[in-house]
Scaffold this active site. Structure first.
Site, PDB file in Angstrom:
ATOM      1  N   LYS A  46       0.866  -1.180   0.000  1.00  0.00           N
ATOM      2  CA  LYS A  46       0.000   0.000   0.000  1.00  0.00           C
ATOM      3  C   LYS A  46       0.900   1.227   0.000  1.00  0.00           C
ATOM      4  O   LYS A  46       2.051   1.154   0.438  1.00  0.00           O
ATOM      5  CB  LYS A  46      -0.863   0.025   1.259  1.00  0.00           C
ATOM      6  CG  LYS A  46      -1.945  -1.035   1.250  1.00  0.00           C
ATOM      7  CD  LYS A  46      -3.031  -0.654   2.224  1.00  0.00           C
ATOM      8  CE  LYS A  46      -3.999  -1.805   2.365  1.00  0.00           C
ATOM      9  NZ  LYS A  46      -4.563  -1.863   3.696  1.00  0.00           N
ATOM     10  N   HIS A  56       2.099   6.727   2.904  1.00  0.00           N
ATOM     11  CA  HIS A  56       1.477   8.043   2.768  1.00  0.00           C
ATOM     12  C   HIS A  56       2.081   9.072   3.715  1.00  0.00           C
ATOM     13  O   HIS A  56       2.963   8.772   4.520  1.00  0.00           O
ATOM     14  CB  HIS A  56      -0.036   7.954   2.891  1.00  0.00           C
ATOM     15  CG  HIS A  56      -0.506   7.359   4.178  1.00  0.00           C
ATOM     16  ND1 HIS A  56      -0.380   8.010   5.377  1.00  0.00           N
ATOM     17  CD2 HIS A  56      -1.090   6.159   4.448  1.00  0.00           C
ATOM     18  CE1 HIS A  56      -0.885   7.262   6.328  1.00  0.00           C
ATOM     19  NE2 HIS A  56      -1.306   6.119   5.802  1.00  0.00           N
ATOM     20  N   HIS A  80       2.487   8.362   7.325  1.00  0.00           N
ATOM     21  CA  HIS A  80       3.647   7.539   7.665  1.00  0.00           C
ATOM     22  C   HIS A  80       4.926   8.369   7.676  1.00  0.00           C
ATOM     23  O   HIS A  80       5.849   8.080   8.419  1.00  0.00           O
ATOM     24  CB  HIS A  80       3.790   6.370   6.681  1.00  0.00           C
ATOM     25  CG  HIS A  80       2.687   5.364   6.787  1.00  0.00           C
ATOM     26  ND1 HIS A  80       1.928   5.007   5.705  1.00  0.00           N
ATOM     27  CD2 HIS A  80       2.208   4.672   7.834  1.00  0.00           C
ATOM     28  CE1 HIS A  80       1.027   4.106   6.094  1.00  0.00           C
ATOM     29  NE2 HIS A  80       1.175   3.895   7.381  1.00  0.00           N
TER      30      HIS A  80
END
Ligand code: ARG
Length: 567
Positions: free
Chosen positions: A125, A128, A131
């Protein structure tokens, strides 16, 4: 280093017999109230006298050496202390001379262990911007705690487990060769995931296949595990690019999957506690008494949850690292999750030494000034691209300001990345962060580049002075002006600021402090001629500059920001 506060406290203790009096001594925000102040109304109840009377009494009885305190004043109910600037300069210089770049560090926490769980993105994933915050804050805390002597373990608790891997395996099995997973893993795996998810919605049989894959993965099936490993490796390779740019490290990469064989014990312990109850086919811990929704341990389909894995991780970390503190750096969206998990952890039979020291370190969201950033697919920003853009913009600014600079690329990297990190750490964590290129790259704002620029200015002073004089040759009595003394006082408090940053898990205390140092240096620099015919005076001022140079560099390094030597 002389501890002025302690010296004052000890004298006060002698005449008041109050063991805890040090806790009452404050550093007044208003500089006109002295360097330290004792608000006597805090003693009024115990002493049964009015605060101004107490203050006057104490002043009369106190005998503090002139070397420590030059004057004591009573202002209303306050007893204000003014420290001796000469002693201040001497103690800072001596300390700086012995400790150099570790000035401000301490060993207060020697033998203590802290584990910090940060970054922790999810495999396959996008990594982003949330993070990114976790990575930057966690990594700063890592450095701050280490500086105080803690033994720190940094953990990247990867999201590498869960039913979505059953889906991903199914999708890859079907269409893997249509996607360039090797070269662009996150994007391509995301596409596969969306496609298989849509198919699952249409076709129950496919969903069943996915569930089967996950089951097989858990049971150790070779093919499923091979694919899972491949997704993990490829994702990590891509995440690593961001970690390299930020220069962030981890001691452990044990993600959620690491706990797949360790959750049975959690369930057994919870069963034994008698608190694990059945609810609609699932197993939960009821938390009504704590005014929280129940914590789901086993879903009705028999699978474990994110919370179960966090509980297993607490057991593991307590046993493996014997932590004195365990920090979890995530966005505030997970506040409830950690509250629940920390509550349930009390049922695992662990010593309270562990369960009392589980600390969630939440942070706010990132707000983007839309249109100003290269975004793909709506608001998902590729962090690697974002950092590249930061470096590019920094390079353009440098090209404009100083085209003949050597090593421009390396410097642009420090400036660009430093700007992003500083912007992330400039406010209290919980506040939303505003992401705006112009603000964060402004060389005159309260920014990373401004700190770097100030550092470079100190460098050129040291260069002009042909280096730092030997501390023994410096005559501190020549430092008398208020700008210099204000700067020295700020330099003195560096170690204390770092301790507070660790106590509150707030790196921004260091960011703000460094900006203050930069401002004070700027005043010092305008008001004092540093390089002059008067060698003695020059030496003293150069030494002050050297202290600023060191504190700026060390302080920035605690935030993860690198200083260019020139810019
Ligand atoms: N993977 C999670 C996420 O992206 C963060 C994990 C935080 N750490 C933990 N021990 N739960 O939201």
């Amino acid at each position: 280093m002389i501890d002025f506060k302690k010296e004052i406290a000890n004298k006060l203790k002698e005449i008041t017999n109050m063991e805890t009096i040090e806790e009452y001594i404050e550093v007044p925000a208003n500089k006109e109230m002295g360097d330290y102040s004792l608000p006597c109304f805090k003693l009024a109840k115990e002493m049964k006298k009015a605060p101004p009377v107490i203050a006057n009494d104490l002043k009369e009885k106190l005998e503090i050496s002139e070397e420590i305190v030059t004057s004591i004043e009573v202002v209303n109910g306050y007893l204000n202390f003014y420290i001796n600037p000469l002693t201040l300069a001497n103690t800072i210089f001596t300390e700086m001379d012995t400790k150099k770049e570790s000035y401000g560090s301490s060993k207060i926490a020697e033998g203590k262990n802290v584990v910090i769980d940060y970054s922790s993105p999810n495999i396959a994933k996008p990594f982003h911007i949330g993070h990114l915050r976790s990575t930057v804050i966690g990594s700063a805390l890592y450095k701050i705690y280490s500086f105080l002597g803690y033994n720190v373990t940094g953990i990247n608790h990867l999201g590498d487990y869960g039913t979505q891997f059953g889906k991903l395996i199914e999708g890859y099995k079907r269409w893997g060769n249509e996607y360039d997973v090797e070269n662009n893993p996150i994007d391509e795996l995301t596409k596969i995931y969306i496609r298989i998810n849509n198919l699952c919605k249409e076709d129950e049989a496919v969903l069943e296949e996915c569930r089967n894959n996950f089951k097989k993965l858990e049971d150790g099936d070779a093919y499923c595990n091979e694919l899972w490993q491949k997704f993990r490796d490829l994702s990590l390779k891509e995440f690593q690019k961001v970690y390299d740019l930020l220069d962030v490290q981890f001691d452990s990469w044990n993600g959620e999957a690491f706990y797949s064989d360790k959750m049975g014990e959690v369930v057994d312990l919870l069963e034994k506690s008698g608190k694990l109850i059945e609810s609609e086919g699932a197993k939960v811990i009821d938390l009504t008494e704590k005014e929280m929704p129940p914590c789901l341990i086993i879903k009705s389909n028999g699978s474990t949850t994110y919370a179960t894995r966090d509980l297993a991780a607490i057991l593991y970390r307590a046993r493996t690292y014997n932590f004195d503190k365990a920090l979890y750096v995530t966005s505030y969206e997970q506040i409830l999750h950690f509250k629940q998990v920390f509550e349930v952890a009390k049922l695992l039979g662990l010593d309270t030494k562990y369960t009392d020291n589980l600390i969630h370190v939440p942070f706010g969201m990132v707000q983007l000034k839309t249109g100003k950033m290269s975004t793909r697919e709506g608001n998902i920003i590729k962090l690697e691209e974002l950092l590249e853009e930061a470096m590019e913009r920094a390079a353009n600014i440098i090209e404009e300001k100083n085209p003949s600079l050597e090593n421009k690329e390396e410097i642009a990297k420090k400036v660009g990345i430093g700007a992003v990190i500083f912007n992330d750490l400039y406010n209290s964590r919980i506040k939303d962060e505003i992401f705006d290129w112009d603000t964060m790259l402004n060389f005159n704002g309260e920014t990373g580049p401004y700190l770097q620029y100030t550092y470079v200015r100190t460098n050129s002073v040291l260069e002009k002075a042909c280096g730092v004089p030997e501390v023994e040759t410096v005559d501190t009595s020549l430092i008398t002006d208020s700008a210099s003394i204000a700067l020295l006082k700020a330099l003195y408090s560096f170690g204390e600021v770092v301790k507070q940053a660790a106590d509150k898990n707030e790196p921004y205390l260091i960011s703000r402090y460094l900006i203050e140092i930069a401002h004070l240096f700027s005043t010092f620099y305008t008001e004092n001629k540093i390089i002059s015919e008067d060698t003695q005076l020059q030496n003293a001022r150069v030494y002050v500059t050297y202290c600023v140079n060191t504190v700026l560099k060390t302080g920035a390094s605690l935030l993860g920001i690198k200083m260019p030597e020139k810019m």
